[in-house]
Structure formats: structure tokens, C-alpha cells
Design a protein around this motif. Sequence first.
Motif, PDB file in Angstrom:
ATOM      1  N   GLN A  54       0.966  -1.185  -0.002  1.00  0.00           N
ATOM      2  CA  GLN A  54       0.139  -0.061  -0.086  1.00  0.00           C
ATOM      3  C   GLN A  54       0.861   1.390   0.056  1.00  0.00           C
ATOM      4  O   GLN A  54       1.846   1.268   0.808  1.00  0.00           O
ATOM      5  N   VAL A  56       1.994   5.221   0.630  1.00  0.00           N
ATOM      6  CA  VAL A  56       1.977   6.222   1.849  1.00  0.00           C
ATOM      7  C   VAL A  56       1.716   7.632   0.911  1.00  0.00           C
ATOM      8  O   VAL A  56       2.580   7.975   0.066  1.00  0.00           O
ATOM      9  N   ARG A  57       0.738   8.578   1.208  1.00  0.00           N
ATOM     10  CA  ARG A  57       0.299   9.736   0.458  1.00  0.00           C
ATOM     11  C   ARG A  57       0.174  10.869   1.408  1.00  0.00           C
ATOM     12  O   ARG A  57      -0.288  10.613   2.400  1.00  0.00           O
ATOM     13  N   THR A  62       3.908  10.679  -2.931  1.00  0.00           N
ATOM     14  CA  THR A  62       3.595   9.055  -2.769  1.00  0.00           C
ATOM     15  C   THR A  62       4.850   8.683  -2.650  1.00  0.00           C
ATOM     16  O   THR A  62       5.829   8.579  -3.328  1.00  0.00           O
ATOM     17  N   ALA A  65       5.425   2.235   0.947  1.00  0.00           N
ATOM     18  CA  ALA A  65       5.869   2.024   2.354  1.00  0.00           C
ATOM     19  C   ALA A  65       6.701   0.609   2.517  1.00  0.00           C
ATOM     20  O   ALA A  65       7.250   0.556   3.555  1.00  0.00           O
ATOM     21  N   THR A 231       3.919  -0.039  -5.614  1.00  0.00           N
ATOM     22  CA  THR A 231       2.549  -0.211  -5.300  1.00  0.00           C
ATOM     23  C   THR A 231       1.645  -0.716  -6.315  1.00  0.00           C
ATOM     24  O   THR A 231       0.341  -1.099  -6.095  1.00  0.00           O
ATOM     25  N   HIS A 308       9.357   9.236   5.764  1.00  0.00           N
ATOM     26  CA  HIS A 308       9.130   9.844   4.371  1.00  0.00           C
ATOM     27  C   HIS A 308       9.078  11.316   4.415  1.00  0.00           C
ATOM     28  O   HIS A 308       8.453  11.963   5.386  1.00  0.00           O
ATOM     29  N   THR A 346      12.532   8.311   1.018  1.00  0.00           N
ATOM     30  CA  THR A 346      12.318   7.803   2.332  1.00  0.00           C
ATOM     31  C   THR A 346      13.528   7.439   2.805  1.00  0.00           C
ATOM     32  O   THR A 346      14.505   6.840   2.224  1.00  0.00           O
ATOM     33  N   ILE A 376       6.408  12.354   7.251  1.00  0.00           N
ATOM     34  CA  ILE A 376       5.839  11.359   7.909  1.00  0.00           C
ATOM     35  C   ILE A 376       6.970  10.389   8.657  1.00  0.00           C
ATOM     36  O   ILE A 376       7.667   9.773   7.890  1.00  0.00           O
ATOM     37  N   ARG A 378       7.363   7.091  10.905  1.00  0.00           N
ATOM     38  CA  ARG A 378       6.738   5.895  11.545  1.00  0.00           C
ATOM     39  C   ARG A 378       7.847   5.173  12.040  1.00  0.00           C
ATOM     40  O   ARG A 378       8.900   4.798  11.724  1.00  0.00           O
TER      41      ARG A 378
END
Length: 445
Positions: A54, A56-57, A62, A65, A231, A308, A346, A376, A378
Motif C-alpha cells: 500500500q 503512503v500519500r 507518494t 511503504a 504499489t 518519508h 524515504t 511522515i 513511522r
Amino acid sequence: MEEEGPDRGVGVSALRIVVIGGGFGGLASAVRLAKFGHGVTLVEHSDTLGGALQPVRADGFTWDAGPSSTLLPAVIRDLFRKSGRPLERELDLQPLDLVREHRFADGSVLGLPSGSRTAQIAAFDELGGLGAAWAAYVDERAGEWEVLRRGYLEQPWDRDLSSRELSDLLGSREMLHKRLRKVLPDARLRLVASHPFVADGHDVRNVPVWMGAVSYLEQTFGTWTIPGGMTALGAALVDRLDTREVTVERGTTVLDVVVRKGRAVGVRTSAGDLDADAVVCAVDPRRLPALAGFVRRSMPAIPPVVCHVGLEGDLPDLPHEVVLHGDPMLVVRTGGTSPDGGAAWTIHGRGQIAEDVLRALARHRIDLRPHVVTRIDRSPRDLVEAWSGSPLGVLWQGRQTVRDRLGPTTPISGVYAAGAHATPGSGLPFVGLSAALVAQAIGPA
């Protein structure tokens, strides 16, 4: 339906099959089994399919992930051919010139060529006359790969019927760390050879020597990607679920496998029970009480810290993946998509991360902080919670780990295992092979 049909793997009647998990392993298993003529229901706890595939946006950017490239493109080609339309009619899988670029603490740099023994020798010779040592190491892995491919990765493994050559290889006490120190004289060569496992969270002292075959795969078959992100692979398989008339239950949590008289007869979900003649577990089996006891000695490999970033401005020209060796080890991937004039990168972090990842990156003279438009972050826990498990599979804890995991069959009749937790290596090739093994074990209707 004959009572023992699902375990024989040939000539079975059409079965009701429930696939647990909508990641790459679950999707690949579902479309293969549906093409075989079985009635397949795929159950996924989240509202989306694809797992680590999937995207990540955020703010027009984009990122992948999970994987941003793959080895062994034949595995993906075989999956598409065996489940419907050929890959080339749906996706543009392209070779990369480099597997990755390695930057070492002493300031030296190695661009590791993809899919060429001659080019790799030349690159290591430029690093300091190390081409012959590297070639000898990779050449030795070729024979191990053939043994693994024929007897373990392309057909369901039966330890009682295993060849002596395969049994000796899987039972070897030698770990990769020991072999690397023995045959690779330069520490930089050892860093290159061990990187795929360190990046996945393993201690190389606990990785079997035969897993070094990954270096052979990188050299022989090369690294491949899909422009715009991997993706697209997940999206194409989700579309194929419709083509193959797979029933999909999203937003539904599987609580356990229903077992009667030692055989699976269905799955218990948050929405009620589903009857099944066969069940495919394509998630971490620890989540299912019926299977958890069989894998109690294994542990999941933990994902890295991930950042990201959406960027703008004058950025350094980097290849698709750069490894900055040290503690922490940082990996920069540049292949995301962005608005005009921007870039989507990333950064993965492993090791002692006591500061912000971008600050650590700046100490390597790659300072992205002035260029960040959006960001972002994580943590490993965030990723495991988002995916309900680790897409990196089982943590290597020595040679016994190969026997501690499940797949393609399990001790419960009618239950099969696919995905990262059912195969010795993480990543799309090994997961794709695991799905093919499950299809082979169940067989066509």
C-alpha cells in the motif's frame, strides 16, 4: 469432495478456501487458487488490500511503504501468467543499473551493479582490487541456490524425502557471519554481503550461511522496479481478485481457525464463522491461537525506523537506494512520486538512533532539512500495528529457525501458510514463491 483431497495436491474437487490476509502473500495465493478453479474468499482486517504494498500519500507526494524493488522477476511473471494475463500486459517491470550504492565510514563508495558478474568484479576492483574475492564468494553461493531452488523453494519440502545435499545444507551449523570473516578479507565486502539481512533487522551471526545466496541473485538476475512505485503491483493483484471472482471480506478480523477432529473446517471472524475445506494463513501465525503454539519458539523480524519526506529545491543526485554504513545505518530511497519540482524520498534507520533521522543523515553530508515540505515518521511499532505484523517475516535465530516456521503445509490438516512468515527470506520473490508452493500443495480442482 474426498476427505483427504486438500493434502494430496492433485485431482481434488473444487474447494472452499479461505485466505487470511490481504498482503502480497495473501493476494498471490488467492489469485493462484482461484485460477485453479477453487472458490476463494480472502479476509483482510483493514479496509484496504496490499499490506506493505500500500502507498503512503500526503500533500501530493507518494512513497512506497514497503519494498521499492524486487529480485527474481520471473517469480512475479509466473504469478501473473498462472493467474491470468501476462505481466507485460499490465505492469512495466524494469531492470535497475545498480542494486544499491554503498557509502562506507572511510569515505569510499561502491555502486553495486545489478545483474552482471563482470560489472561487479570491476566495481570491487575499483574499491581496492577486491573483485576476485567478491566473485569467488558469489560463485560459491550459486551451487547453494540451485540446491535450495530445486528442493526447497520450488516444491513443498518434506524433511523425510529431502535429498542428502539439501538436508546437509539446511542443517549446517555455519552462520553467514563466520563464512564472511573467513572468505572476505575486507570489512567493506562483508558489509555489502551482509546488508540485506542487517537491513531486515537480523544479526548476521544468526543467519545461516546458505542465505548468502541473495548476493548471487542480485548479481545474476538483477534488481527490478516499477516506475512510479511497487504499489502498482499490489493494485494489479487487487484488480485480478475481481477477474478471478475472489470474494473479499475487508474490515474483518480473523480470530482463529476452526478445527474439528484435527482438521480445519473454517475460520472464526469478527463477523461470524466462514466454512472452509482449506485455509491459507498469509499473516503472522501468532495471531491465530490454533497455530500460535507451533511457532512459539520463533520471533518476528522488526521493521526499521522510517521517515518519508516530501522535498523541494536543489537536491543531491542520488541513485534509487543509498546505504550509509555506520551506527546508525541509514538507507535513502529516492523513488517516490511528487508534484512538479519536488521529490519523495524515504529514509530507513537501523541501530543506535539517538537523534532525529534527518539530523543523522546530515552528518553524512546529505542535509535534507532545508528542503522538507512534508514529513511522515513511522516507528517500528507503528508499522507493525498498521500491518498487523511484520512484513519482514521471522527473525533468524540460527539454523533451527528454518524448522520453527510454518509453510507451505502446517501440522493442522487443511491449513497452509504463505507470506513472509512462511519463507526463509523476506521480500517479494520469497513471498511469491511461498504462494506458489501453497497452490502446488493444494492443487487444481
